[in-house]
Design an enzyme around this catalytic site. Structure first.
Site, PDB file in Angstrom:
ATOM      1  N   ASN A 129       0.840  -1.213   0.000  1.00 33.03           N
ATOM      2  CA  ASN A 129       0.000   0.000   0.000  1.00 33.03           C
ATOM      3  C   ASN A 129       0.870   1.255   0.000  1.00 33.03           C
ATOM      4  OD1 ASN A 129      -3.060  -0.457   0.182  1.00 33.03           O
ATOM      5  ND2 ASN A 129      -2.230  -2.027   1.548  1.00 33.03           N
ATOM      6  N   ARG A 169       5.616   1.767  26.049  1.00 35.52           N
ATOM      7  CA  ARG A 169       4.778   2.189  24.930  1.00 35.52           C
ATOM      8  C   ARG A 169       4.610   3.703  24.879  1.00 35.52           C
ATOM      9  NH1 ARG A 169      -0.846   1.238  22.771  1.00 35.52           N
ATOM     10  NH2 ARG A 169      -1.702   1.154  24.859  1.00 35.52           N
ATOM     11  N   ASN A 207      -6.160   4.941   7.864  1.00 32.52           N
ATOM     12  CA  ASN A 207      -5.681   3.555   7.854  1.00 32.52           C
ATOM     13  C   ASN A 207      -6.429   2.792   6.764  1.00 32.52           C
ATOM     14  OD1 ASN A 207      -4.279   1.218   8.820  1.00 32.52           O
ATOM     15  ND2 ASN A 207      -6.145   0.560   9.863  1.00 32.52           N
ATOM     16  N   HIS A 253      -7.800  -1.078   5.929  1.00 31.87           N
ATOM     17  CA  HIS A 253      -8.065  -2.349   6.609  1.00 31.87           C
ATOM     18  C   HIS A 253      -8.678  -3.332   5.620  1.00 31.87           C
ATOM     19  CE1 HIS A 253      -8.822  -5.021   9.973  1.00 31.87           C
ATOM     20  NE2 HIS A 253     -10.010  -5.251   9.439  1.00 31.87           N
ATOM     21  N   THR A 297      -8.946   6.230  15.135  1.00 31.95           N
ATOM     22  CA  THR A 297      -9.320   6.697  16.470  1.00 31.95           C
ATOM     23  C   THR A 297      -8.755   5.689  17.468  1.00 31.95           C
ATOM     24  OG1 THR A 297     -11.401   5.475  16.402  1.00 31.95           O
ATOM     25  CG2 THR A 297     -11.454   7.783  15.656  1.00 31.95           C
ATOM     26  N   ASP A 323      -9.531  -0.237  14.475  1.00 27.00           N
ATOM     27  CA  ASP A 323     -10.262  -0.444  13.220  1.00 27.00           C
ATOM     28  C   ASP A 323     -11.718   0.019  13.300  1.00 27.00           C
ATOM     29  OD1 ASP A 323      -7.936  -1.635  12.200  1.00 27.00           O
ATOM     30  OD2 ASP A 323      -8.533  -3.622  12.882  1.00 27.00           O
TER      31      ASP A 323
HETATM   32  C1  GRF Z   1      -2.956  -4.735   4.103  1.00 21.40           C
HETATM   33  O1  GRF Z   1      -3.833  -5.793   3.838  1.00 21.40           O
HETATM   34  C2  GRF Z   1      -3.651  -3.664   4.893  1.00 21.40           C
HETATM   35  O2  GRF Z   1      -5.000  -3.553   4.612  1.00 21.40           O
HETATM   36  C3  GRF Z   1      -3.461  -4.142   6.321  1.00 21.40           C
HETATM   37  O3  GRF Z   1      -2.188  -4.709   6.334  1.00 21.40           O
HETATM   38  C4  GRF Z   1      -1.831  -5.151   5.030  1.00 21.40           C
HETATM   39  C5  GRF Z   1      -0.559  -4.477   4.686  1.00 21.40           C
HETATM   40  O4  GRF Z   1      -0.061  -4.893   3.445  1.00 21.40           O
HETATM   41  N1  GRF Z   1      -3.662  -3.067   7.255  1.00 21.40           N
HETATM   42  P1  GRF Z   1       1.063  -4.056   2.745  1.00 21.40           P
HETATM   43  O5  GRF Z   1       2.221  -3.981   3.726  1.00 21.40           O
HETATM   44  O6  GRF Z   1       0.518  -2.704   2.420  1.00 21.40           O
HETATM   45  O7  GRF Z   1       1.438  -4.836   1.520  1.00 21.40           O
END
Ligand code: GRF
Length: 222
Positions: free
Chosen positions: A22, A73, A115, A117, A149, A153
């Site tokens: 991504n 953390r 984000n 998901h 938030t 998720d």
């Molecule tokens: C993706 O499926 C994303 O939706 C999730 O973690 C995965 C990350 O994949 N949060 P990449 O590292 O972007 O290939």
């Protein structure tokens, strides 16, 4: 580039923990002008994240801030937050960033974190979404871009893309088709944000000045 001079200057910082596909999509769409803003920095909480090298190969500065170097953390989240602020990004895009962030961190960047998901939220928050969707006998599955938030998720959803689950399909095949959707919808939502069209206010996502009652469907967009 599209989006006008002011938007073209907007910078996006991407947080990863792994492969970074991504992240790559965001870098490339920023480059080819499809996003109206550019990825200017990548941070990972793991020094073995493959995406770090991918980012560098694409000419984007990438650094690891391994969590083990901080005592707890809260200290880690402060350090990460300070590093982010030094980059002054318009937006922080989490892309496979596997840490649950403290409420202090989330408050510090409230409304400025997206984000992606791999499920049709609110279905299947958390891990192993493809396996769980198959086990539940879902007919459709997909991906969601949402604001971050404190609730994992569960921040205001912005945009979803769907795929039909095919008979006999296994987890890997489904994941691959969902991932292709992710690479389409994430740059689009980032673009909306950088153009000033997308915001998070009063616990909701707003597009073009109107609150979204539910996430937009990529398939229905003009
Ligand atoms: C993706 O499926 C994303 O939706 C999730 O973690 C995965 C990350 O994949 N949060 P990449 O590292 O972007 O290939």
């Amino acid at each position: 580039m599209t989006g006008g001079a002011a938007q073209d200057g907007a910078s996006v910082l991407v947080l990863i923990s792994g492969r970074g596909s991504n992240m790559r999509a965001l870098i490339e769409r920023g480059r080819d002008g499809a996003m109206g803003c550019r990825v200017t920095q990548v941070f990972s909480d793991r020094d073995d994240a493959a995406g770090l090298q991918t980012a560098r190969d694409l000419g984007v500065p990438a650094a690891a801030l391994p969590a083990r170097q901080w005592t707890d953390r809260a200290a880690y989240d402060r350090a990460l937050g300070d590093a982010i602020e030094r980059c002054s990004p318009a937006l922080i895009a989490m892309a496979g960033f596997m840490r649950v962030l403290s409420s202090e961190f989330v408050a510090r960047f409230a409304g400025r974190m997206l984000n992606i998901h791999p499920s049709l939220l609110p279905k299947f928050p958390g891990l192993h979404t493809h396996r769980r969707a198959l086990a539940a006998g879902e007919r459709e599955h997909g991906a969601t871009v949402h604001f971050v938030t404190e609730q994992l998720d569960a921040g205001p959803a912005v945009l979803q893309a769907r795929v039909e689950v095919r008979a006999g399909e296994d987890q890997a095949a489904l994941a691959e088709r969902v991932l292709a959707c992710e690479h389409r919808i994430y740059p689009l939502a980032v673009r909306w944000y950088c153009e000033g069209r997308l915001r998070c206010r009063d616990g909701r996502a707003w597009l073009d000045g109107a609150p979204l009652a539910e996430p937009l469907r990529y398939e229905d967009l003009p």
